[in-house]
Scaffold this active site. Structure first.
Site, PDB file in Angstrom:
ATOM      1  N   GLU A  28       0.856  -1.185   0.000  1.00  0.00           N
ATOM      2  CA  GLU A  28       0.000   0.000   0.000  1.00  0.00           C
ATOM      3  C   GLU A  28       0.898   1.243   0.000  1.00  0.00           C
ATOM      4  O   GLU A  28       2.004   1.217   0.552  1.00  0.00           O
ATOM      5  CB  GLU A  28      -0.884  -0.025   1.260  1.00  0.00           C
ATOM      6  CG  GLU A  28      -1.791   1.185   1.385  1.00  0.00           C
ATOM      7  CD  GLU A  28      -2.888   1.006   2.446  1.00  0.00           C
ATOM      8  OE1 GLU A  28      -2.927  -0.048   3.109  1.00  0.00           O
ATOM      9  OE2 GLU A  28      -3.703   1.944   2.592  1.00  0.00           O
ATOM     10  N   ASN A  73      -6.696   1.414   2.669  1.00  0.00           N
ATOM     11  CA  ASN A  73      -7.429   2.659   2.886  1.00  0.00           C
ATOM     12  C   ASN A  73      -6.980   3.752   1.921  1.00  0.00           C
ATOM     13  O   ASN A  73      -7.770   4.616   1.536  1.00  0.00           O
ATOM     14  CB  ASN A  73      -7.238   3.130   4.335  1.00  0.00           C
ATOM     15  CG  ASN A  73      -7.815   2.147   5.342  1.00  0.00           C
ATOM     16  OD1 ASN A  73      -8.688   1.338   5.009  1.00  0.00           O
ATOM     17  ND2 ASN A  73      -7.344   2.198   6.580  1.00  0.00           N
ATOM     18  N   ASN A 173     -12.168  -0.944  -1.107  1.00  0.00           N
ATOM     19  CA  ASN A 173     -11.512  -1.508   0.075  1.00  0.00           C
ATOM     20  C   ASN A 173     -12.338  -1.212   1.317  1.00  0.00           C
ATOM     21  O   ASN A 173     -12.718  -0.050   1.536  1.00  0.00           O
ATOM     22  CB  ASN A 173     -10.119  -0.881   0.244  1.00  0.00           C
ATOM     23  CG  ASN A 173      -9.423  -1.349   1.515  1.00  0.00           C
ATOM     24  OD1 ASN A 173      -9.057  -2.520   1.646  1.00  0.00           O
ATOM     25  ND2 ASN A 173      -9.259  -0.445   2.478  1.00  0.00           N
ATOM     26  N   GLU A 174     -12.624  -2.228   2.103  1.00  0.00           N
ATOM     27  CA  GLU A 174     -13.280  -2.076   3.420  1.00  0.00           C
ATOM     28  C   GLU A 174     -14.371  -1.004   3.399  1.00  0.00           C
ATOM     29  O   GLU A 174     -14.373  -0.078   4.230  1.00  0.00           O
ATOM     30  CB  GLU A 174     -12.222  -1.772   4.499  1.00  0.00           C
ATOM     31  CG  GLU A 174     -11.228  -2.900   4.659  1.00  0.00           C
ATOM     32  CD  GLU A 174     -10.296  -2.766   5.866  1.00  0.00           C
ATOM     33  OE1 GLU A 174     -10.208  -1.672   6.456  1.00  0.00           O
ATOM     34  OE2 GLU A 174      -9.655  -3.780   6.215  1.00  0.00           O
ATOM     35  N   TYR A 245      -6.782  -9.256  11.336  1.00  0.00           N
ATOM     36  CA  TYR A 245      -5.483  -9.095  11.997  1.00  0.00           C
ATOM     37  C   TYR A 245      -5.647  -9.563  13.438  1.00  0.00           C
ATOM     38  O   TYR A 245      -6.690  -9.345  14.054  1.00  0.00           O
ATOM     39  CB  TYR A 245      -5.054  -7.630  11.996  1.00  0.00           C
ATOM     40  CG  TYR A 245      -4.820  -7.058  10.612  1.00  0.00           C
ATOM     41  CD1 TYR A 245      -3.606  -7.260   9.966  1.00  0.00           C
ATOM     42  CD2 TYR A 245      -5.808  -6.322   9.955  1.00  0.00           C
ATOM     43  CE1 TYR A 245      -3.369  -6.733   8.696  1.00  0.00           C
ATOM     44  CE2 TYR A 245      -5.582  -5.793   8.689  1.00  0.00           C
ATOM     45  CZ  TYR A 245      -4.366  -6.002   8.063  1.00  0.00           C
ATOM     46  OH  TYR A 245      -4.132  -5.479   6.813  1.00  0.00           O
ATOM     47  N   GLU A 293      -6.312  -9.457   3.245  1.00  0.00           N
ATOM     48  CA  GLU A 293      -5.487  -8.848   4.295  1.00  0.00           C
ATOM     49  C   GLU A 293      -5.504  -9.787   5.497  1.00  0.00           C
ATOM     50  O   GLU A 293      -6.571 -10.020   6.072  1.00  0.00           O
ATOM     51  CB  GLU A 293      -6.017  -7.473   4.716  1.00  0.00           C
ATOM     52  CG  GLU A 293      -5.800  -6.388   3.677  1.00  0.00           C
ATOM     53  CD  GLU A 293      -6.140  -4.998   4.171  1.00  0.00           C
ATOM     54  OE1 GLU A 293      -5.942  -4.718   5.379  1.00  0.00           O
ATOM     55  OE2 GLU A 293      -6.610  -4.196   3.350  1.00  0.00           O
ATOM     56  N   GLN A 353       1.413  -6.577   5.428  1.00  0.00           N
ATOM     57  CA  GLN A 353       1.759  -6.220   4.082  1.00  0.00           C
ATOM     58  C   GLN A 353       3.142  -6.812   3.768  1.00  0.00           C
ATOM     59  O   GLN A 353       3.493  -7.808   4.403  1.00  0.00           O
ATOM     60  CB  GLN A 353       1.724  -4.708   3.940  1.00  0.00           C
ATOM     61  CG  GLN A 353       0.303  -4.156   4.197  1.00  0.00           C
ATOM     62  CD  GLN A 353       0.116  -2.708   3.790  1.00  0.00           C
ATOM     63  OE1 GLN A 353       0.944  -2.101   3.138  1.00  0.00           O
ATOM     64  NE2 GLN A 353      -1.011  -2.116   4.196  1.00  0.00           N
TER      65      GLN A 353
END
Ligand code: AHR
Length: 505
Positions: A28, A73, A173-174, A245, A293, A353
């Protein structure tokens, strides 16, 4: 009494052929991932485009087939046009997601060059936060159309004659997260994703699309979000995304290592949501999952808030720089085992990442060296030896108690049969912190196989970390497996990651 776990493997008991993209990762435009990470034009090891050769070499060691890019993000306020064309003319932008300054000196063309040199394809993410269908189409035309149109000719005028031909695209994304720029309700996102997907597949029917699932299992709208979004996109989308996560903020290592069970449960729930929509729609199509992710993330969180709130708009600030320890590597191994055991539905997964930002690879600041974090190794092993068919292990393990997950298995394992090389690899973690366990594996259906090697990751200190100067946690080859009458007997030390390889000579 000696603790023993028993496992039966049979070459005919197959979960699925593993999609290599489960060994994907993620870069990212965030912190020092790109600038001061892969890209440092004034570094002594930089190539002609400014990318560090030593970092690229480490990425190649991980054998990553696909990299999600450019966010995260970040993507929800990304203007791709700013990142192409002559570098001197590219504008600087405020990155609102991470309160940083984006110089656009690395853009689509440069990243594509770098990913290619690292041996990876790109999984391109679209801005469905501040932008929409039109912009998605323009970008797809720029990337994938051969030529003779406005945006494909723009690409050619930028020196890239051949289309990039990106195959896998993320529809935002999200989008369920209130932190996301352009956050949407499930109805707003479902409709936008549906119409964007429809239009994109008209432009290029060869692409595959990932639609956003919930940002994590704890979101208040999980799993209604999944149902709603799939109601709109079931026919157009190819994958539904999952993110997760895990951390050990409470310092309870015994319970921390049980958190791979949560990941497994999350996957099962998302599969259930997908199959529920399939049934509602009387569809014959199966929805696959993109776990795009996943990682351990908790070491850096507090320091980051200080930095973004009190000193915003820096260029490449050191954000999300988790320094991983040995127990994090064990959980990484456990999560890889979960992904392998769900290989029939999880077709893409991205370790989030790759460089500096919650990453297996770190670079020192101000032009220093690059080094491997503890989590590098289980990922490298799985990516290297976990190619082929994921077998269905019938595993009986002793249990131990944990504070929040109740009684959990000592041993977790996955097995991969590489039918081309005639090799079988067992990945096993003994997550019992006190006791060694003997794993006895029935491999009688693999006639003529011999022990090739047994690698372990182990350390007396669960909190041991690596650094540029000292790799405390690194794999060692041991002599703790023997094969007799079709059974492999392996000694799994307390708190250890094990890679046991057998094959035809
Ligand atoms: O990987 C770090 C961030 O975590 C990503 O930008 C976002 O998608 C997630 O919340």
């Amino acid at each position: 009494m000696k603790r023993e776990a028993k496992m039966t493997l049979d070459r005919e008991f197959q979960i699925a052929r593993i999609d290599p993209r489960i060994y994907g990762s993620f870069v990212e435009h965030l912190g020092r991932a790109v600038y001061d990470g892969i890209y440092q034009p004034d570094h002594e090891l930089a190539d002609e485009m400014g990318f560090r050769r030593d970092v690229t070499e480490l990425v190649r060691e991980l054998g990553i087939p696909i990299i999600r890019y450019p966010g995260g993000n970040f993507v929800s306020n990304f203007y791709w046009e700013d990142s192409v064309g002559p570098k001197a003319q590219r504008p600087r932008r405020l990155d609102l997601a991470w309160k940083s300054l984006e110089t656009n000196q690395v853009g689509l063309h440069e990243f594509q060059h770098w990913a290619g040199s690292a041996g990876a394809d790109i999984m391109m993410a679209l801005n469905l936060g501040t932008r929409g269908i039109q912009d998605a189409l323009n970008l797809l035309e720029y990337c994938n159309h051969p030529g003779g149109t406005k945006y494909s000719d723009l690409r050619i005028s930028h020196g890239q004659k051949e289309p990039y031909g990106f195959k896998t695209w993320c529809l935002g994304n999200e989008m369920d997260g209130p932190w996301q720029i352009g956050h949407k309700t499930m109805e707003e996102y479902g409709r936008l994703a549906e119409e964007t997907a429809k239009a994109m597949k008209l432009l290029d029917p060869s692409i595959e699309l990932v639609v956003c699932g919930s940002s994590h299992q704890g979101m208040p709208t999980f799993p209604i979000w999944e149902e709603h979004v799939l109601d709109h996109t079931y026919e157009e989308a190819d994958y539904l995304s999952l993110h997760s996560y895990y951390g050990n903020a409470s310092g309870d290592s015994n319970d921390f290592l049980a958190k791979s069970n949560d990941m497994d449960e999350f996957i099962r729930m998302v599969i259930a949501a997908c199959d529920y929509v399939k049934a509602k729609k009387r569809s014959r199509k199966t929805m696959y999952l993109s776990f795009d992710e996943w990682n351990v993330w908790y070491h850096s969180k507090v320091a980051d808030e200080e930095l973004t709130e009190k000193h915003p708009w820096q260029q490449a600030p050191p954000l999300l720089e988790d320094i991983y320890n040995f127990e994090d590597a064990l959980l990484t191994g456990l999560m890889l085992i979960v992904l392998l055991r769900n290989a029939d539905r999880v077709k893409v997964a991205c370790l989030a990442q790759l460089i500096n930002v919650i990453a297996p690879i770190m670079t020192e600041r101000n032009g220093g060296g690059a080094w491997r974090q503890t989590i590098f190794y289980p990922f490298m092993h799985a990516s290297r030896y976990g190619r082929g068919i994921s077998l269905m292990p019938v595993l009986h393990s002793p249990l131990h108690e944990t504070s929040k997950h109740g009684a959990v298995t000592d041993v977790e394992a996955a097995a991969v049969y590489n039918d081309e090389q005639e090799e079988l690899t067992i990945f096993a973690v003994n997550r019992n912190l006190e006791e060694e366990v003997t794993l006895r594996t029935d491999i009688r259906s693999f006639e003529g196989y011999k022990i090739k090697e047994h690698w372990v990751l182990e350390h007396e200190d669960l909190k041991a970390e690596n650094s540029l100067e000292c790799e405390k946690v690194r794999p060692i080859r041991v002599n703790r497996s023997r094969l007799e009458d079709g059974y492999v007997e392996s000694g799994l030390r307390a708190a250890s990651w094990n890679v046991i390889r057998v094959g035809k000579e």
